[in-house]
Design a protein around this motif. Structure first.
Motif, PDB file in Angstrom:
ATOM      1  N   VAL A  56     -13.221 -20.128 -14.407  1.00 16.67           N
ATOM      2  CA  VAL A  56     -13.937 -20.501 -13.170  1.00 16.67           C
ATOM      3  C   VAL A  56     -13.735 -21.997 -12.889  1.00 16.67           C
TER       4      VAL A  56
ATOM      5  N   ALA B  75     -12.163 -12.284 -11.014  1.00 19.64           N
ATOM      6  CA  ALA B  75     -12.898 -12.033  -9.763  1.00 19.64           C
ATOM      7  C   ALA B  75     -12.736 -10.579  -9.329  1.00 19.64           C
ATOM      8  N   GLU B  76     -11.524 -10.097  -9.448  1.00 21.92           N
ATOM      9  CA  GLU B  76     -11.233  -8.698  -9.078  1.00 21.92           C
ATOM     10  C   GLU B  76     -12.084  -7.735  -9.916  1.00 21.92           C
TER      11      GLU B  76
ATOM     12  N   LEU C 295     -25.728 -15.379  -6.630  1.00 19.55           N
ATOM     13  CA  LEU C 295     -24.835 -14.337  -6.124  1.00 19.55           C
ATOM     14  C   LEU C 295     -25.374 -13.663  -4.870  1.00 19.55           C
ATOM     15  N   ASN C 296     -26.686 -13.500  -4.786  1.00 15.88           N
ATOM     16  CA  ASN C 296     -27.228 -12.713  -3.685  1.00 15.88           C
ATOM     17  C   ASN C 296     -27.826 -13.536  -2.568  1.00 15.88           C
TER      18      ASN C 296
ATOM     19  N   VAL D 240     -14.964  -7.950 -10.941  1.00 18.20           N
ATOM     20  CA  VAL D 240     -16.366  -7.849 -10.516  1.00 18.20           C
ATOM     21  C   VAL D 240     -16.494  -7.806  -8.989  1.00 18.20           C
ATOM     22  N   SER D 241     -15.361  -7.541  -8.324  1.00 15.34           N
ATOM     23  CA  SER D 241     -15.329  -7.434  -6.849  1.00 15.34           C
ATOM     24  C   SER D 241     -15.904  -8.667  -6.158  1.00 15.34           C
ATOM     25  N   GLN D 242     -15.615  -9.829  -6.727  1.00 23.47           N
ATOM     26  CA  GLN D 242     -16.085 -11.078  -6.104  1.00 23.47           C
ATOM     27  C   GLN D 242     -14.968 -11.636  -5.222  1.00 23.47           C
ATOM     28  N   PRO D 243     -15.183 -11.787  -3.913  1.00 27.19           N
ATOM     29  CA  PRO D 243     -14.141 -12.374  -3.064  1.00 27.19           C
ATOM     30  C   PRO D 243     -13.858 -13.843  -3.439  1.00 27.19           C
ATOM     31  N   THR D 244     -12.573 -14.178  -3.562  1.00 27.67           N
ATOM     32  CA  THR D 244     -12.180 -15.571  -3.851  1.00 27.67           C
ATOM     33  C   THR D 244     -10.953 -15.911  -2.993  1.00 27.67           C
TER      34      THR D 244
ATOM     35  N   SER E 188     -29.994 -16.865  -9.881  1.00 22.80           N
ATOM     36  CA  SER E 188     -28.750 -16.253  -9.425  1.00 22.80           C
ATOM     37  C   SER E 188     -28.382 -16.802  -8.068  1.00 22.80           C
TER      38      SER E 188
END
Ligand SMILES: NC(=O)C1=CN([C@@H]2O[C@H](COP(=O)(O)OP(=O)(O)OC[C@H]3O[C@@H](n4cnc5c(N)ncnc54)[C@H](OP(=O)(O)O)[C@@H]3O)[C@@H](O)[C@H]2O)C=CC1
Ligand SMILES: O=CC(=O)O
Length: 380
Positions: A258, A333-334, A21-22, A336-340, A19
């Motif tokens: 993506v 993105a929205e 992501l973190n 999953v609350s992922q900033p883009t 991952s």
């Protein structure tokens, strides 16, 4: 679980679950590893091959299986392919894709909203039906290559839509770029008829479509749909150079969005660079050359840069579709609350370009949205 099948002989062991992501500093990036042996992706090889699994990693989220493909000198035998193939949507992408199927000897039936676009394919040997429903009813497998979520939905599920002609034993493969929710809705309607469904958006533009070099990003609803992936594999291999099976419906759409989110942002950034270089007295043609020799080189920059410098935008990928993809990617993105933030800024630029009448131009025309009127500026 993701599986990749490539046209060239290709053996590559991909890393298992990682991952990004973190952790800002992941030790291994699956994407980086996937493309580490990049030469295999650009090798031109005969169109037809068969693929078989050679190794696997344990099945878990974000893990990959590596496959090797064996090149076969001969075309797939007619009895190995679905006998009757339908094709709905004959735009920039659909026309060459259907044409490649016809040229490979497939029995193809076409439909397009604007009927005249069917004529060149009919003269190559395609049959014609007057609605998606009739095409689906007369074919074993039907492909759809439509503009956007609404048109994909209309053609699949409308009054004379393909779903009305589907039944057990048939398959529907939607290769349009849409969002996951639309794809799931279409898939559910198709499967309610007893037929199978595959989402299979493509990466690659007009030229790869003409050359049979597309990348298919497929996904299905359950194991039965996985069997449709196997059934249509010879057809995908006529139209493309590789095919990924990405698991559940929505994953193919997400992967495509993506990729196109990255592409749209890259093009916006490249446009800024071209204009800035010119503003400070550099030759933008030389910038294109410099970029092509370095680590940020990309076929897209080398192919489109020279015409962008001349303010020419011959349409391969319409700007309106790139903006649609950015809009859908931002929605993803929205969810999953992922900033883009970069993609959001790029999207605004494509919206400006659309408002200036550039929708039908190639997406590289986004550079026009950044051009300032020198005269009015010098007055300030
Ligand atoms: N061009 C490219 O480089 C790539 C495009 N894609 C994606 O593939 C899809 C098709 O792209 P492309 O071929 O370039 O697009 P085009 O705009 O050239 O073609 C769109 C197709 O959709 C049809 N269509 C549009 N609205 C409707 C409707 N309401 N009902 C029925 N049919 C409709 C058009 O019919 P008509 O002829 O009547 O207008 C045409 O057949 C898009 O989702 C795009 O994002 C994916 C990869 C690359
Ligand atoms: O969707 C566009 C592409 O080039 O891929």
């Amino acid at each position: 679980m993701a599986m990749c099948f490539l046209k060239p002989h290709y053996t590559h062991h991909l890393p298992s679950s990682t991952s990004i992501l973190n952790s800002p500093f992941p030790k291994v990036s699956p994407t980086k590893s996937l493309f580490a042996n990049g030469s295999s992706f650009s090798t031109r090889i005969p169109n037809h091959f068969r693929a078989r699994p050679i190794s696997s990693t344990p099945t878990k989220p974000f893990s990959f299986k590596a496959f090797s493909s064996q090149i076969s000198a001969s075309a797939p035998k007619p009895d190995e392919m679905p006998a009757r193939v339908g094709f709905l949507g004959l735009g920039i992408m659909g026309s060459p894709m259907a044409q490649n199927l016809i040229k490979a000897g497939c029995n193809v039936t076409v439909w397009n909203r604007t009927e005249s676009k069917c004529s060149p394919l009919i003269s190559l040997g395609a049959k014609y039906k007057s609605s998606p429903k009739e095409v689906a009813a007369s074919c074993d497998v039907t492909f759809a290559m439509l503009a956007d979520p609404q048109s994909a939905l209309d053609v699949a599920c409308g009054e004379h839509g393909a779903a009305k002609g589907m039944s057990p034993g048939k398959g529907y493969v939607d290769v349009s770029t849409v969002d996951g929710a639309t794809s799931k809705l279409i898939g559910t309607r198709i499967k309610a008829t007893g037929a199978l469904f595959l989402e299979a958006p493509v990466s690659g533009s007009k030229k790869p479509a003409e050359d049979g070099q597309l990348i298919f990003l497929t996904a299905g609803i359950n194991l039965c749909d996985r069997s449709l992936f196997e059934t249509v594999a010879p057809l995908l291999d006529i139209m493309g150079k590789s095919r990924f099976f990405l698991g559940d419906v929505g994953n193919g759409a997400a992967m495509k969005l993506v990729v196109n989110m990255i592409m749209g942002s890259m093009m916006a950034s490249f446009s800024e660079g071209l204009l800035l270089s010119e503003r400070v007295g550099l030759d933008p043609k030389v910038l294109v050359e410099v970029v092509s020799q370095g680590a940020i080189s990309a076929p897209m920059f080398s192919m489109k840069g020279p015409s962008m410098v001349q303010s020419l935008y011959p349409t391969a990928f319409p700007l309106k579709h790139q903006q649609k993809d950015l809009r859908l990617a931002l929605g993803l993105a929205e969810s999953v609350s992922q900033p883009t933030p970069i993609a959001a800024a790029a999207n605004e630029l494509y919206k400006v370009a659309k408002s200036r009448g550039l929708s039908e131009e190639d997406f590289s025309a986004v550079i026009e949205a950044l051009k300032v009127k020198l005269q009015s500026q010098s007055k300030e």
